[in-house]
Design a protein around this motif. Sequence first.
Motif, PDB file in Angstrom:
ATOM      1  N   ALA B 235     -12.939 -10.379  16.819  1.00  0.00           N
ATOM      2  CA  ALA B 235     -14.109  -9.727  17.419  1.00  0.00           C
ATOM      3  C   ALA B 235     -14.384  -8.420  16.694  1.00  0.00           C
ATOM      4  N   LEU B 236     -15.648  -8.189  16.416  1.00  0.00           N
ATOM      5  CA  LEU B 236     -16.058  -6.971  15.703  1.00  0.00           C
ATOM      6  C   LEU B 236     -17.117  -6.263  16.539  1.00  0.00           C
ATOM      7  N   THR B 237     -16.907  -4.990  16.793  1.00  0.00           N
ATOM      8  CA  THR B 237     -17.897  -4.249  17.579  1.00  0.00           C
ATOM      9  C   THR B 237     -19.127  -3.963  16.723  1.00  0.00           C
ATOM     10  N   GLY B 238     -20.271  -3.880  17.392  1.00  0.00           N
ATOM     11  CA  GLY B 238     -21.496  -3.519  16.697  1.00  0.00           C
ATOM     12  C   GLY B 238     -21.358  -2.149  16.057  1.00  0.00           C
ATOM     13  N   GLU B 239     -20.593  -1.298  16.718  1.00  0.00           N
ATOM     14  CA  GLU B 239     -20.370   0.061  16.228  1.00  0.00           C
ATOM     15  C   GLU B 239     -19.686   0.042  14.861  1.00  0.00           C
ATOM     16  N   GLN B 240     -18.648  -0.794  14.741  1.00  0.00           N
ATOM     17  CA  GLN B 240     -17.936  -0.891  13.470  1.00  0.00           C
ATOM     18  C   GLN B 240     -18.840  -1.478  12.396  1.00  0.00           C
ATOM     19  N   LEU B 241     -19.641  -2.447  12.806  1.00  0.00           N
ATOM     20  CA  LEU B 241     -20.576  -3.068  11.861  1.00  0.00           C
ATOM     21  C   LEU B 241     -21.529  -2.010  11.297  1.00  0.00           C
ATOM     22  N   ILE B 242     -22.053  -1.172  12.174  1.00  0.00           N
ATOM     23  CA  ILE B 242     -22.980  -0.121  11.734  1.00  0.00           C
ATOM     24  C   ILE B 242     -22.249   0.870  10.832  1.00  0.00           C
ATOM     25  N   ALA B 243     -21.026   1.229  11.215  1.00  0.00           N
ATOM     26  CA  ALA B 243     -20.260   2.192  10.412  1.00  0.00           C
ATOM     27  C   ALA B 243     -19.990   1.656   9.007  1.00  0.00           C
ATOM     28  N   TRP B 244     -19.811   0.338   8.874  1.00  0.00           N
ATOM     29  CA  TRP B 244     -19.589  -0.257   7.549  1.00  0.00           C
ATOM     30  C   TRP B 244     -20.877  -0.262   6.716  1.00  0.00           C
ATOM     31  N   ASP B 245     -22.009  -0.269   7.368  1.00  0.00           N
ATOM     32  CA  ASP B 245     -23.315  -0.245   6.711  1.00  0.00           C
ATOM     33  C   ASP B 245     -23.422  -1.279   5.581  1.00  0.00           C
ATOM     34  N   PRO B 246     -23.313  -2.565   5.922  1.00  0.00           N
ATOM     35  CA  PRO B 246     -23.300  -3.593   4.867  1.00  0.00           C
ATOM     36  C   PRO B 246     -24.686  -3.789   4.228  1.00  0.00           C
ATOM     37  N   ASP B 247     -24.649  -4.365   3.028  1.00  0.00           N
ATOM     38  CA  ASP B 247     -25.916  -4.723   2.367  1.00  0.00           C
ATOM     39  C   ASP B 247     -26.488  -6.005   2.972  1.00  0.00           C
ATOM     40  N   ILE B 248     -25.586  -6.872   3.404  1.00  0.00           N
ATOM     41  CA  ILE B 248     -26.020  -8.167   3.947  1.00  0.00           C
ATOM     42  C   ILE B 248     -25.225  -8.454   5.214  1.00  0.00           C
ATOM     43  N   ILE B 249     -25.919  -8.901   6.252  1.00  0.00           N
ATOM     44  CA  ILE B 249     -25.257  -9.371   7.478  1.00  0.00           C
ATOM     45  C   ILE B 249     -25.637 -10.845   7.641  1.00  0.00           C
ATOM     46  N   VAL B 250     -24.625 -11.688   7.753  1.00  0.00           N
ATOM     47  CA  VAL B 250     -24.875 -13.120   7.890  1.00  0.00           C
ATOM     48  C   VAL B 250     -24.589 -13.527   9.327  1.00  0.00           C
ATOM     49  N   THR B 251     -25.536 -14.188   9.940  1.00  0.00           N
ATOM     50  CA  THR B 251     -25.328 -14.672  11.307  1.00  0.00           C
ATOM     51  C   THR B 251     -25.770 -16.126  11.390  1.00  0.00           C
ATOM     52  N   ALA B 252     -25.469 -16.754  12.531  1.00  0.00           N
ATOM     53  CA  ALA B 252     -25.840 -18.166  12.702  1.00  0.00           C
ATOM     54  C   ALA B 252     -27.120 -18.253  13.521  1.00  0.00           C
ATOM     55  N   CYS B 253     -27.817 -19.378  13.390  1.00  0.00           N
ATOM     56  CA  CYS B 253     -29.087 -19.539  14.117  1.00  0.00           C
ATOM     57  C   CYS B 253     -29.305 -21.009  14.434  1.00  0.00           C
TER      58      CYS B 253
END
Lengths: 336, 328
Positions: B235-253
């Motif tokens: 599990a990854l918090t949205g907060e950590q995701l923002i702190a990492w500031d990635p170039d690409i975020i991959v999600t499912a749809c």
Amino acid sequence: MPRPSQAPWLLAGLLLTAVVGVLAQTVVGPGDVGFGDVVDVLRARVTGTPANNRLADALIWAVRLPRALLVACCGAALGCAGAVTQGLFRNPMAEPGVLGVSSGAAVLAVTGMFFGLDSLGLWVTPTLAFAGAVATLLALVTIVGSRRTVATLLLAGIAIAAIGSALTTLLLALAGARWDLGLKMIAWLMGSFESRSWAHLGWSLPPLAGGMLLALWLRRDLDVLLLGEPTARSLGVDTTRFRNLAIICIALLVGTTTAVAGVIGFVGLVVPHMVRLWIGPRHRRLLPASAAAGACLLLAVDTVTRGTTSVVLPPGAITSLIGAPWFLWLLRRRGG
Amino acid sequence: MLTTSPEPHAQPRHAPRKRLLEVCAPALTSPVVALGLLLGSACHRTSPELDPSHTRVISQTALSDEILWNLGPEARARVAAISSLADDPQYSDVAGRWPTDVPRLAGQSEALLARTPDLVIIASFTAPETQAMLRAQKVKLRVLDGFTGFADYRTHVRAIAGDLGLQAAGDTYLRSFDTQLQQLKSRVVEASPRPRVVTWHAGNTAGSQTTFQALTDTLALENIPAANGRTGHFALTGEQLIAWDPDIIVTACAPDLATDNGVENGCVRAERQLAAMPGIAATKAARNRGVLAIPPRMLFSSGSGMLDACEYMHTQMIERKLAPGATP
């Protein structure tokens, strides 16, 4: 021995702790963010100028501050709802979940996830959960009908909670083959403040404020009810009307909390009990102190878990793990 | 996209075993588990060593459903049942391909035993009780373990092909698969530094030793959780995701969503929703169209869907000028 004279100091201390807790939340967590960034972001927001640090602004303003305020509001609501529930049932072991409101909220929320409705927007799951809480409340009032004694209410609540739990378990079992759906359901059921925003805070504030004001309005009736129903009636309390209002109050507080953060146990059970041991049973003092203590407990749990681990932990489990041993120690120290 | 054949599914050839089933099946399908176990023991085959060319196989994972289909008509003819996930387009690469007369089973021991299989393909995470019961009945098990990328996939294809005596078909299939993978790799241009990527779906992400790591290795991307020493899914918090500031975020749809206005592309919607989430909207990914939503049958695949996911991500990254070598 309860010390009612300490109530104002206790309340002031708890409120100060809650404010410190909210501020602490804004600097605890991933990312290189300090108090200087907090001041800069708040200044930028107040003056309408852009913040110096884009990511700090996102973390503090969009994520941490609304989350901290929501945690405090939910903790306060659960503490207050617990005090009302225990007063209503005249039983210190009663907790808001006994009316089945949390279970009813969970059923509709999980049903929405099962059918993929949550993909329509962030508002769907909280709305469904709140609708579930209201539906449960209506079912409870309808089932109990005119025979609205405390015992009937308690038993009907337990039965409705059992039905809700069973339906949730069935949906979880049906979702088992779709692991990501099952994971999403379980995560929601465990309760979480993850990714909660200003929108969640905005949705929850009106019903929470309404519930707490209603609780404060009921404080005298709650005090009189401690003497027993016949005595309360003889003293002019309309017990039927009182019970209806108390149920609405509990449903507003617990239903809203469950809607925005999932099921969080323990706070409503133990916080009022601990506060009562300290300042006595008068609801004029007990209700605000329970609300403030609930806010402090949930803020402390959320801040400590976020600060010490990157693992997402359910707040309900942590509140139980931290609070229960303290509660047991307190019971032993005070002779039960 | 890989080896498929239009030949219809053939019925298994096991008349003697069918007679055995007629005798034993009522006992094995009894709701009284203990009695079922006792009677089942009395009916079990004494020799688990079987001629691979006549193996009657049951698949209980979405991956083995796919592998058996891709191995061709001879493999398909031996299949007595497939998993209940086989028809789910969210998870199966061969959804809608298996004939409807092939039973779909959801891992219940009684139902599996009643089909008198010689081989049951399960995963390491299959309930230990089910594994124990099948072993007690002397059913040969192929336990698929390790779902971390292309190497594991090749291992599983070879193992299943070997169990069925179809090594040549397995090799042919893998040659075709690897050719496509090499062709894709040859089109990927390495950038320095590599674009930083995170997958985030339902609050979970993937570090090293995952299929997502295999995708990022293939596409010359830096998987941030793996670079931070994290392994597996967590599990990854949205907060950590923002702190990492990635170039690409991959999600499912979900590819297609029914709406009031007809059918909407669910992937476009998922990207829009994620990119607009509080905090996430400030990340480089959200600001530069770097939120990529891809169908779950690709993102969560541990089989040939991994290749589809690479192709899909590569195309999207080129179109959005996120890929190495794309126009800045």
